[in-house]
Design a protein around this motif. Structure first.
Motif, PDB file in Angstrom:
ATOM      1  N   GLU A  11      77.420  22.892   5.001  1.00  0.00           N
ATOM      2  CA  GLU A  11      78.652  23.388   4.402  1.00  0.00           C
ATOM      3  C   GLU A  11      78.429  23.587   2.909  1.00  0.00           C
ATOM      4  O   GLU A  11      77.849  22.721   2.239  1.00  0.00           O
ATOM      5  CB  GLU A  11      79.800  22.426   4.655  1.00  0.00           C
ATOM      6  CG  GLU A  11      80.211  22.404   6.112  1.00  0.00           C
ATOM      7  CD  GLU A  11      81.421  21.539   6.360  1.00  0.00           C
ATOM      8  OE1 GLU A  11      81.543  20.471   5.725  1.00  0.00           O
ATOM      9  OE2 GLU A  11      82.250  21.936   7.190  1.00  0.00           O
ATOM     10  N   VAL A  12      78.876  24.735   2.416  1.00  0.00           N
ATOM     11  CA  VAL A  12      78.721  25.075   1.003  1.00  0.00           C
ATOM     12  C   VAL A  12      80.062  25.533   0.448  1.00  0.00           C
ATOM     13  O   VAL A  12      80.951  25.939   1.200  1.00  0.00           O
ATOM     14  CB  VAL A  12      77.650  26.178   0.804  1.00  0.00           C
ATOM     15  CG1 VAL A  12      76.265  25.671   1.207  1.00  0.00           C
ATOM     16  CG2 VAL A  12      77.991  27.442   1.588  1.00  0.00           C
ATOM     17  N   VAL A  13      80.191  25.466  -0.881  1.00  0.00           N
ATOM     18  CA  VAL A  13      81.420  25.861  -1.566  1.00  0.00           C
ATOM     19  C   VAL A  13      81.127  27.104  -2.393  1.00  0.00           C
ATOM     20  O   VAL A  13      80.121  27.163  -3.115  1.00  0.00           O
ATOM     21  CB  VAL A  13      81.923  24.732  -2.491  1.00  0.00           C
ATOM     22  CG1 VAL A  13      83.163  25.158  -3.252  1.00  0.00           C
ATOM     23  CG2 VAL A  13      82.181  23.470  -1.697  1.00  0.00           C
ATOM     24  N   CYS A  14      81.995  28.085  -2.336  1.00  0.00           N
ATOM     25  CA  CYS A  14      81.849  29.290  -3.147  1.00  0.00           C
ATOM     26  C   CYS A  14      82.241  28.966  -4.587  1.00  0.00           C
ATOM     27  O   CYS A  14      83.327  28.447  -4.835  1.00  0.00           O
ATOM     28  CB  CYS A  14      82.737  30.403  -2.603  1.00  0.00           C
ATOM     29  SG  CYS A  14      82.696  31.908  -3.589  1.00  0.00           S
ATOM     30  N   VAL A  15      81.338  29.271  -5.528  1.00  0.00           N
ATOM     31  CA  VAL A  15      81.623  29.031  -6.937  1.00  0.00           C
ATOM     32  C   VAL A  15      81.790  30.337  -7.708  1.00  0.00           C
ATOM     33  O   VAL A  15      82.228  30.324  -8.851  1.00  0.00           O
ATOM     34  CB  VAL A  15      80.533  28.167  -7.618  1.00  0.00           C
ATOM     35  CG1 VAL A  15      80.521  26.771  -7.022  1.00  0.00           C
ATOM     36  CG2 VAL A  15      79.169  28.809  -7.519  1.00  0.00           C
ATOM     37  N   GLU A  16      81.435  31.444  -7.078  1.00  0.00           N
ATOM     38  CA  GLU A  16      81.621  32.746  -7.724  1.00  0.00           C
ATOM     39  C   GLU A  16      81.954  33.792  -6.679  1.00  0.00           C
ATOM     40  O   GLU A  16      81.143  34.101  -5.811  1.00  0.00           O
ATOM     41  CB  GLU A  16      80.361  33.177  -8.475  1.00  0.00           C
ATOM     42  CG  GLU A  16      80.643  34.311  -9.436  1.00  0.00           C
ATOM     43  CD  GLU A  16      79.561  35.373  -9.393  1.00  0.00           C
ATOM     44  OE1 GLU A  16      79.937  36.527  -9.096  1.00  0.00           O
ATOM     45  OE2 GLU A  16      78.410  35.063  -9.652  1.00  0.00           O
ATOM     46  N   ALA A  17      83.186  34.304  -6.748  1.00  0.00           N
ATOM     47  CA  ALA A  17      83.659  35.267  -5.754  1.00  0.00           C
ATOM     48  C   ALA A  17      83.857  36.658  -6.335  1.00  0.00           C
ATOM     49  O   ALA A  17      84.353  37.547  -5.658  1.00  0.00           O
ATOM     50  CB  ALA A  17      84.966  34.770  -5.135  1.00  0.00           C
ATOM     51  N   GLY A  18      83.486  36.847  -7.601  1.00  0.00           N
ATOM     52  CA  GLY A  18      83.668  38.157  -8.226  1.00  0.00           C
ATOM     53  C   GLY A  18      82.837  39.229  -7.547  1.00  0.00           C
ATOM     54  O   GLY A  18      81.956  38.944  -6.745  1.00  0.00           O
ATOM     55  N   PRO A  19      83.126  40.482  -7.862  1.00  0.00           N
ATOM     56  CA  PRO A  19      82.354  41.554  -7.257  1.00  0.00           C
ATOM     57  C   PRO A  19      80.884  41.454  -7.634  1.00  0.00           C
ATOM     58  O   PRO A  19      80.544  41.238  -8.781  1.00  0.00           O
ATOM     59  CB  PRO A  19      82.971  42.832  -7.804  1.00  0.00           C
ATOM     60  CG  PRO A  19      84.025  42.430  -8.754  1.00  0.00           C
ATOM     61  CD  PRO A  19      84.116  40.938  -8.792  1.00  0.00           C
TER      62      PRO A  19
END
Length: 100
Positions: A11-19
């Motif tokens: 399981e991982v966490v998104c730290v950057e969701a920008g384009p």
């Protein structure tokens, strides 16, 4: 950033969701995702394919149809709860058990 050696099911966490280079692909910052696999990227390096978001595909000569994953830098590992970390730190190690 997660490692190219991250195992499936982690399981991982998104730290950057920008384009990114190919858009955001539906990522949400702070969301938890499950690694389906780590794959080699066309331009070198590695990408992560997530169980929750199927990779979209594009035709790229000379490779043909390829799936697009996400850059590893967009994720970090899910933190362990402090109580579990404390248990792991206090647990006897195999070497200590053998010496007893």
């Amino acid at each position: 950033m997660i490692s190219p050696n991250t195992p499936p099911g982690a399981e991982v966490v998104c730290v950057e969701a920008g384009p990114g280079r190919f858009g955001d692909g539906g990522l949400r910052r702070g969301a938890i995702y499950t690694v389906e696999r780590i794959a080699p990227a066309i331009n070198g390096g590695h990408v992560v394919v997530l169980s929750e978001i199927p990779p979209w595909q594009t035709y790229t000569p000379p490779w043909g149809l390829v799936g697009i994953g996400f850059e590893l830098r967009r994720f970090r590992y899910l933190d362990l709860p402090a109580s579990l970390t404390k248990l792991l730190e206090e647990a006897p190690r195999e070497v200590e058990i053998e010496d007893a």
